[in-house]
Design a protein around this motif. Structure first.
Motif, PDB file in Angstrom:
ATOM      1  N   ILE A 167       0.819  -1.217   0.000  1.00 25.70           N
ATOM      2  CA  ILE A 167       0.000   0.000   0.000  1.00 25.70           C
ATOM      3  C   ILE A 167       0.857   1.273   0.000  1.00 25.70           C
ATOM      4  O   ILE A 167       0.587   2.187  -0.788  1.00 25.70           O
ATOM      5  N   PRO A 168       1.917   1.337   0.838  1.00 23.18           N
ATOM      6  CA  PRO A 168       2.700   2.587   0.818  1.00 23.18           C
ATOM      7  C   PRO A 168       3.250   2.938  -0.568  1.00 23.18           C
ATOM      8  O   PRO A 168       3.174   4.090  -0.995  1.00 23.18           O
ATOM      9  N   PHE A 181       0.389   3.972  -2.849  1.00 28.69           N
ATOM     10  CA  PHE A 181      -0.034   5.322  -2.462  1.00 28.69           C
ATOM     11  C   PHE A 181       0.877   6.374  -3.093  1.00 28.69           C
ATOM     12  O   PHE A 181       0.403   7.354  -3.683  1.00 28.69           O
ATOM     13  N   GLU A 182       2.180   6.161  -2.987  1.00 27.48           N
ATOM     14  CA  GLU A 182       3.128   7.151  -3.518  1.00 27.48           C
ATOM     15  C   GLU A 182       2.955   7.345  -5.014  1.00 27.48           C
ATOM     16  O   GLU A 182       2.944   8.472  -5.520  1.00 27.48           O
ATOM     17  N   SER A 220      -7.357   1.654  -1.966  1.00 28.76           N
ATOM     18  CA  SER A 220      -7.485   0.621  -0.924  1.00 28.76           C
ATOM     19  C   SER A 220      -8.815   0.711  -0.182  1.00 28.76           C
ATOM     20  O   SER A 220      -8.878   0.637   1.041  1.00 28.76           O
ATOM     21  N   THR A 225      -6.787   7.983   1.563  1.00 25.55           N
ATOM     22  CA  THR A 225      -7.296   6.656   1.935  1.00 25.55           C
ATOM     23  C   THR A 225      -8.503   6.859   2.848  1.00 25.55           C
ATOM     24  O   THR A 225      -8.846   7.996   3.184  1.00 25.55           O
ATOM     25  N   VAL A 226      -9.094   5.775   3.278  1.00 27.58           N
ATOM     26  CA  VAL A 226     -10.247   5.875   4.186  1.00 27.58           C
ATOM     27  C   VAL A 226      -9.914   6.643   5.458  1.00 27.58           C
ATOM     28  O   VAL A 226     -10.802   7.214   6.095  1.00 27.58           O
ATOM     29  N   PHE A 227      -8.623   6.664   5.834  1.00 24.38           N
ATOM     30  CA  PHE A 227      -8.236   7.378   7.055  1.00 24.38           C
ATOM     31  C   PHE A 227      -8.388   8.894   6.924  1.00 24.38           C
ATOM     32  O   PHE A 227      -8.481   9.602   7.923  1.00 24.38           O
ATOM     33  N   ASP A 228      -8.336   9.379   5.698  1.00 29.33           N
ATOM     34  CA  ASP A 228      -8.275  10.828   5.470  1.00 29.33           C
ATOM     35  C   ASP A 228      -9.620  11.463   5.191  1.00 29.33           C
ATOM     36  O   ASP A 228      -9.711  12.679   5.030  1.00 29.33           O
TER      37      ASP A 228
END
Lengths: 328, 328
Positions: free
Chosen positions: B99-100, B103-104, B120, B306-309
């Motif tokens: 994922i990292p 993401f980048e 994701s 992502t869902v976190f943001d």
């Protein structure tokens, strides 16, 4: 540099916030504000001060977030808008029906002062609300269920204590297992109040009180007990202290829904909490959202937010990079 | 005006997205893009077009969000950054360890083009990640547990199918009830791979294949089965079609933690899913986050999220006011 926290009100919730701050190394408790005589309030944190609430304005430049730990009935509707004029604030206002008007009052105050406010943080409203909202967005065709317990309801315990002849009382709200089973099976039942929860009361009588009369008064009490199956146990004061001093709670949020072109596939989303201490868990949620409030404030946000408006990552001390690598 | 959606790739996931869009009146499927011959791809939505992926650039002005429904192994690492140059995009990339870097790559492409990307999205990563993250922020002193199943693992089913003598196979991952019970009891167990999940395989043999040899090959397969207790059932092709055509899945995310000055109170947060159709549920999450991507794009946000943001309210078709009144 740590996030500097003030606590307004030092009851179960305020003490819980103090304990939660200790678990978060990026936060520091600076002061507890009380309406009582500060000399009489003993806190746990050596490095924090206890101050009279009248002196709170002196702290204007020395706190990042004020966590307001008053009650929803009369404290918070006054306190949260008032202190949003001076600080970034957060509360656990939990009178569901009055959230819209509380939001408007706090939003207006915070916008005027340029401060950030977050209201109705805890588990219901709070984590339960979030789970209802996420589940509704994901499964638009479905049905929601919220069950509470097994846990102590403060309101119902108080109602029993007001009955003549009752010296002390604790009331537990208990979800009906049969109802939970039916929801989990995807049966989408329509449940009456009685079918969802039962109530269990532990009562210490005043000397000479008539247990039959007290039991009758409890079971027929409108709104609180009349619509439920209620069990009443009479116990001694010693048993009350020994077995019922904790404040556990919890519950379940479920959404049962369907997907597919014709709704042919069923899904169940379930979120549940089992809490040894209702106020300490609420406090832990408050402290995580205090971090979020601090970050929103750093970004220059002003006005009122709820858990629905806040990106999850703002609650965590970890960076976006760490979160993606470890928890995504 | 509806949010105009394009789907890239029409397998189980793409079809699930199509079904989910139908449940959301504020969204409209405009086109499905395929690498196959478009004539050969039959979709369910009369008003949408099926187009060759080569023509996707012609749609640049006519789609609000492109939902990329490719596989994580080889499709998404190429497709998501590539199409983030043209569209606001969203994917369900689920190779946790990568994922990292995904993401980048997507973040760089989306920032360059000024587009919004969300990666994701689904249930793990996705809703399970969110629940891990919220629970970690609320209970910093605690332990995480994720269990998967009972459900079909595509990767493990494929691994069994590659064994010589196997005509068809389905593998179910099953959480060990004893482990779940221990976690729920607050025992904070350290669990080995074998103690967390068992594996159950349903296998159709090629004519003349030796069941004992196949069973041995399955049970000793490194990484996939050697560290687990595995049960193998041999069934007929008819039984496979009759009993194992669905793609159910689900699982449990738990966090067991403590609060209080000395960690004296225990709490359990549990989130669980029981899904009849793994791809359709994932699709439903994708569609809710496509709405969020659209809103972020409207605000001018560019780059990868992502869902976190993402603020939870962005997933819902309801206004903030409606959400506060009905779900908070």
């Amino acid at each position: 540099m740590s996030i500097r926290i003030g606590i307004l009100g030092y009851g179960n919730l305020g003490r819980g916030v103090e304990c939660a701050i200790r678990q978060n190394p990026d936060m520091e408790l600076k002061a507890v504000f009380t309406r009582r005589n500060p000399e009489a309030v003993k806190i746990l944190t050596n490095t924090a001060k206890v101050c009279p609430v009248e002196s709170i304005e002196d702290w204007k430049e020395n706190l990042d977030v004020l966590i307001i730990c008053g009650g929803s009935a009369t404290d918070l509707p006054v306190q949260t808008p008032k202190y949003a004029e001076l600080f970034h604030v957060i509360d656990s206002f939990d009178t569901h029906a009055k959230i819209p008007e509380h939001f408007e009052a706090v939003d207006a105050a915070a916008k005027k002062s340029g401060k950030t406010a977050v209201i109705s943080v805890g588990w219901d409203p709070g984590m339960f609300s979030l789970n209802r909202m996420y589940a509704n967005a994901i499964l638009p065709q479905g049905k929601d269920y919220t069950f509470w317990g097994r846990g102590v309801s403060q309101g119902h315990s108080d109602a029993v204590r007001r009955i003549s002849g009752v010296k002390d009382a604790k009331q537990y709200t208990i979800p009906v297992e049969r109802a939970l089973t039916s929801v989990r099976a995807g049966e989408n039942p329509d449940l009456t109040t009685r079918e969802k929860h039962t109530r269990e009361c532990f009562v210490v009588l005043e000397e000479g009180a008539d247990p039959a009369k007290v039991e009758e008064a409890i079971k027929t009490m409108p709104n609180y007990f009349a619509d439920y199956d209620t069990t009443v146990h009479f116990i001694t004061e010693e048993e009350m202290i020994r077995d019922h001093s904790r404040i556990p709670h919890g519950g379940f949020v479920l959404r049962s829904g369907v997907t597919g072109w014709e709704g042919e596939n069923h899904h169940l989303i379930e979120y549940s909490l089992k809490l040894d201490s209702n106020p300490e868990f609420t406090s832990s949620v408050l402290v995580a959202y205090a971090r979020a409030a601090y970050r929103l404030a750093q970004e220059g946000m002003s006005g009122c937010k709820t858990v629905f408006d806040i990106p999850p990552a703002y609650l965590s001390a970890k960076s976006g990079e760490e979160l993606r690598a470890s928890l995504l």
